[in-house]
Design a protein around this motif. Structure first.
Motif, PDB file in Angstrom:
ATOM      1  N   SER A  24       1.102  -1.408   0.467  1.00 35.00           N
ATOM      2  CA  SER A  24      -0.077   0.188  -0.346  1.00 35.00           C
ATOM      3  C   SER A  24       1.015   1.182  -0.440  1.00 35.00           C
ATOM      4  CB  SER A  24      -0.857  -0.347   1.143  1.00 35.00           C
ATOM      5  OG  SER A  24      -1.211   1.354   1.214  1.00 35.00           O
ATOM      6  N   ASP A  25       0.351   2.470  -0.572  1.00 33.34           N
ATOM      7  CA  ASP A  25       1.110   3.220  -0.424  1.00 33.34           C
ATOM      8  C   ASP A  25       0.518   4.022   0.645  1.00 33.34           C
ATOM      9  OD1 ASP A  25       2.363   3.296  -3.587  1.00 33.34           O
ATOM     10  OD2 ASP A  25       1.085   3.972  -4.218  1.00 33.34           O
ATOM     11  N   ASN A  26      -0.382   3.889   0.830  1.00 33.52           N
ATOM     12  CA  ASN A  26      -0.271   4.880   2.251  1.00 33.52           C
ATOM     13  C   ASN A  26      -0.894   4.192   3.304  1.00 33.52           C
ATOM     14  OD1 ASN A  26      -3.290   3.986   1.915  1.00 33.52           O
ATOM     15  ND2 ASN A  26      -3.879   5.712   0.647  1.00 33.52           N
ATOM     16  N   ALA A  27      -0.689   3.416   3.880  1.00 35.49           N
ATOM     17  CA  ALA A  27      -0.822   2.050   5.406  1.00 35.49           C
ATOM     18  C   ALA A  27      -0.074   2.405   6.304  1.00 35.49           C
ATOM     19  CB  ALA A  27      -1.418   0.902   4.849  1.00 35.49           C
ATOM     20  N   TYR A  28       1.175   2.539   5.957  1.00 36.21           N
ATOM     21  CA  TYR A  28       2.443   2.163   6.164  1.00 36.21           C
ATOM     22  C   TYR A  28       3.177   3.286   6.511  1.00 36.21           C
ATOM     23  CZ  TYR A  28       1.168  -2.383   4.658  1.00 36.21           C
ATOM     24  OH  TYR A  28       0.852  -3.592   4.663  1.00 36.21           O
ATOM     25  N   ARG A  29       2.562   4.785   6.043  1.00 32.68           N
ATOM     26  CA  ARG A  29       3.152   6.254   6.225  1.00 32.68           C
ATOM     27  C   ARG A  29       3.584   6.557   7.504  1.00 32.68           C
ATOM     28  NH1 ARG A  29       2.398   8.996   1.807  1.00 32.68           N
ATOM     29  NH2 ARG A  29       2.455   7.548   0.224  1.00 32.68           N
ATOM     30  N   GLY A  30       2.885   5.640   8.683  1.00 30.71           N
ATOM     31  CA  GLY A  30       3.402   6.536  10.302  1.00 30.71           C
ATOM     32  C   GLY A  30       3.776   5.215  10.599  1.00 30.71           C
ATOM     33  N   ASP A  31       4.744   4.430  10.109  1.00 31.67           N
ATOM     34  CA  ASP A  31       5.737   3.031  10.465  1.00 31.67           C
ATOM     35  C   ASP A  31       7.134   2.783  10.062  1.00 31.67           C
ATOM     36  OD1 ASP A  31       2.756   2.479  11.275  1.00 31.67           O
ATOM     37  OD2 ASP A  31       2.144   1.321   9.855  1.00 31.67           O
ATOM     38  N   ALA A  32       7.675   2.095  10.552  1.00 32.62           N
ATOM     39  CA  ALA A  32       9.114   1.724  10.442  1.00 32.62           C
ATOM     40  C   ALA A  32       9.205   0.182  10.181  1.00 32.62           C
ATOM     41  CB  ALA A  32       9.833   1.386  11.574  1.00 32.62           C
ATOM     42  N   LEU A  33       9.842   0.178   8.997  1.00 26.41           N
ATOM     43  CA  LEU A  33      10.829  -1.163   8.040  1.00 26.41           C
ATOM     44  C   LEU A  33      11.769  -1.749   8.383  1.00 26.41           C
ATOM     45  CD1 LEU A  33       9.737  -3.404   6.436  1.00 26.41           C
ATOM     46  CD2 LEU A  33      10.425  -1.805   4.384  1.00 26.41           C
ATOM     47  N   ILE A  34      11.864  -2.888   9.312  1.00 30.56           N
ATOM     48  CA  ILE A  34      13.900  -3.411   9.093  1.00 30.56           C
ATOM     49  C   ILE A  34      13.590  -4.154   7.500  1.00 30.56           C
ATOM     50  CG2 ILE A  34      15.209  -4.820  10.308  1.00 30.56           C
ATOM     51  CD1 ILE A  34      13.614  -3.374  12.815  1.00 30.56           C
ATOM     52  N   VAL A  35      14.949  -3.661   7.201  1.00 33.57           N
ATOM     53  CA  VAL A  35      15.236  -4.578   6.222  1.00 33.57           C
ATOM     54  C   VAL A  35      16.855  -5.473   6.494  1.00 33.57           C
ATOM     55  CG1 VAL A  35      15.401  -4.879   3.528  1.00 33.57           C
ATOM     56  CG2 VAL A  35      14.275  -2.970   4.593  1.00 33.57           C
ATOM     57  N   ALA A  36      16.435  -6.726   6.313  1.00 32.36           N
ATOM     58  CA  ALA A  36      17.405  -7.314   7.118  1.00 32.36           C
ATOM     59  C   ALA A  36      18.763  -7.711   6.175  1.00 32.36           C
ATOM     60  CB  ALA A  36      17.248  -8.676   8.595  1.00 32.36           C
ATOM     61  N   GLY A  37      18.964  -6.860   5.411  1.00 26.86           N
ATOM     62  CA  GLY A  37      19.916  -7.790   3.841  1.00 26.86           C
ATOM     63  C   GLY A  37      19.374  -8.229   2.791  1.00 26.86           C
ATOM     64  N   ASP A  38      20.092  -8.276   1.973  1.00 29.00           N
ATOM     65  CA  ASP A  38      20.534  -9.252   0.712  1.00 29.00           C
ATOM     66  C   ASP A  38      18.801  -8.715   0.208  1.00 29.00           C
ATOM     67  OD1 ASP A  38      22.629 -10.286   1.445  1.00 29.00           O
ATOM     68  OD2 ASP A  38      21.657 -12.605   1.116  1.00 29.00           O
ATOM     69  N   ILE A  39      19.379  -7.046  -0.729  1.00 25.21           N
ATOM     70  CA  ILE A  39      18.507  -6.661  -1.272  1.00 25.21           C
ATOM     71  C   ILE A  39      18.818  -7.127  -2.742  1.00 25.21           C
ATOM     72  CG2 ILE A  39      17.539  -4.568  -2.766  1.00 25.21           C
ATOM     73  CD1 ILE A  39      17.222  -3.508   0.288  1.00 25.21           C
ATOM     74  N   SER A  40      20.381  -6.805  -3.639  1.00 24.88           N
ATOM     75  CA  SER A  40      20.258  -7.186  -4.682  1.00 24.88           C
ATOM     76  C   SER A  40      22.654  -7.173  -4.673  1.00 24.88           C
ATOM     77  CB  SER A  40      20.466  -6.379  -5.401  1.00 24.88           C
ATOM     78  OG  SER A  40      20.849  -6.630  -6.821  1.00 24.88           O
ATOM     79  N   ASP A  41      23.625  -7.446  -5.172  1.00 26.04           N
ATOM     80  CA  ASP A  41      24.929  -6.756  -5.640  1.00 26.04           C
ATOM     81  C   ASP A  41      24.704  -5.697  -6.259  1.00 26.04           C
ATOM     82  OD1 ASP A  41      26.680  -8.992  -8.900  1.00 26.04           O
ATOM     83  OD2 ASP A  41      23.870  -8.215  -7.261  1.00 26.04           O
ATOM     84  N   ARG A  42      23.950  -5.493  -7.188  1.00 25.53           N
ATOM     85  CA  ARG A  42      23.888  -4.406  -8.191  1.00 25.53           C
ATOM     86  C   ARG A  42      23.160  -2.961  -7.199  1.00 25.53           C
ATOM     87  NH1 ARG A  42      19.955  -6.499 -11.970  1.00 25.53           N
ATOM     88  NH2 ARG A  42      20.217  -4.399 -12.862  1.00 25.53           N
ATOM     89  N   LEU A  43      24.120  -1.732  -7.582  1.00 24.83           N
ATOM     90  CA  LEU A  43      23.507  -0.857  -5.939  1.00 24.83           C
ATOM     91  C   LEU A  43      22.591   0.276  -7.222  1.00 24.83           C
ATOM     92  CD1 LEU A  43      27.678   0.890  -6.325  1.00 24.83           C
ATOM     93  CD2 LEU A  43      25.974   0.160  -4.345  1.00 24.83           C
ATOM     94  N   GLU A  44      22.816   0.191  -8.215  1.00 26.63           N
ATOM     95  CA  GLU A  44      20.827   0.545  -8.896  1.00 26.63           C
ATOM     96  C   GLU A  44      20.191   0.005  -8.451  1.00 26.63           C
ATOM     97  OE1 GLU A  44      23.142  -2.115 -12.759  1.00 26.63           O
ATOM     98  OE2 GLU A  44      23.480  -0.760 -10.576  1.00 26.63           O
ATOM     99  N   VAL A  45      20.034  -1.107  -8.730  1.00 30.41           N
ATOM    100  CA  VAL A  45      18.960  -2.243  -7.842  1.00 30.41           C
ATOM    101  C   VAL A  45      17.860  -2.155  -6.394  1.00 30.41           C
ATOM    102  CG1 VAL A  45      17.530  -4.830  -7.441  1.00 30.41           C
ATOM    103  CG2 VAL A  45      19.165  -4.039  -9.484  1.00 30.41           C
TER     104      VAL A  45
END
Length: 271
Positions: A24-45
């Motif tokens: 959702s574009d608006n359901a999490y506007r007041g919230d925090a998200l923890i991303v515990a690594g491994d998105i990509s090895d490519r900086l643009e991604v």
């Protein structure tokens, strides 16, 4: 404010990126998200993914995983790549250092797995060094004698007493009992390339109430000795199960008395 957890987004895969775009574009506007690594090895991604998440959440926290430190023949080493990822996070207003929210602290912890093989694991070690991508795509400076020790030292300035409950997170697992027994693992030597054992000492020193991690693509949510350990990995598309969701709520700030009164006056519901 709510706090959500995710890891191992692997948005090199179009299916994973599309799945995140459906948030959702608006359901999490007041919230925090923890991303515990491994998105990509490519900086643009990495950039595209973090921008997508930052547009949906009030705060996004991130720590690099092993994929972020792959250099694949580039003319930089993996520590230089690590620094570039941290600088990209600073540019995008992605949090990589301790931050106090309304009623808690979130403390990112850097780490690397121990990669220690017992003497009777010579075949497993040979298999790991032959097939585990980190041994081929990461490039380390010669002066680094211990990768776990190097990354744990980066955390030391933040190992202190905080004035509110603490949530910590890392990419790698801090203890072996967060994995199934070896006989149930598809890769018998997975613990050797997943666990940073000394990391749990830092988690305990911080008196963390919840620790979020990733890397193994094996989801769990369990308490051990007063710490709740959570992994909620997006994983590769072929690994995903029906009914899974890319983010998991792990904390919710209770409403204050004034907020509850305001909601009662306006007719809003709260739980």
């Amino acid at each position: 404010m709510r706090v959500f957890a995710t890891s191992d987004l692997h948005t090199d895969y179009k299916e994973n990126l599309l799945w995140l775009q459906e948030l959702s574009d608006n359901a999490y506007r007041g919230d925090a998200l923890i991303v515990a690594g491994d998105i990509s090895d490519r900086l643009e991604v990495i950039r595209e993914t973090l921008q997508l998440l930052r547009a949906r959440f009030r705060h996004v926290f991130f720590t690099p995983g092993n994929h972020e430190l792959w250099v694949r023949g580039a003319d930089i080493n993996s520590l230089e790549k690590f620094q570039r990822v941290i600088e990209l996070c600073d540019e995008l207003d992605i949090v990589t250092r301790p931050l106090r929210l309304s009623d808690l602290w979130i403390v990112p912890l850097f780490s690397w797995y121990d990669s220690v093989f017992a003497p009777d694991m010579t075949e497993e070690e040979a298999a790991a060094r032959r097939s585990w991508a980190d041994f081929h795509f990461c490039k380390w400076p010669a002066e680094i004698t211990s990768l776990p020790a190097h990354f744990l030292r980066l955390n030391e300035p933040h190992i202190r007493t905080y004035d509110a409950p603490v949530i910590t997170f890392s990419h790698f697992l801090p203890r072996p009992d967060l994995l199934p027994p070896r006989e149930y693992l598809r890769i018998a030597w997975l613990p050797n390339v997943s666990i940073c054992a000394a990391l749990d000492n830092q988690i305990r020193a911080l008196r963390s109430t919840i620790h979020v991690c990733g890397h193994t693509h094996i989801s769990f949510d369990r308490g051990i000795d007063d710490v709740r350990y959570v992994q909620n990995a997006v994983r590769y598309p072929k690994e995903r199960k029906a009914g899974s969701f890319p983010i998991k709520m792990i904390w919710r700030t209770p409403l204050s008395s004034s907020q509850k009164a305001q909601n009662a006056q306006t007719g809003f519901c709260s739980f």
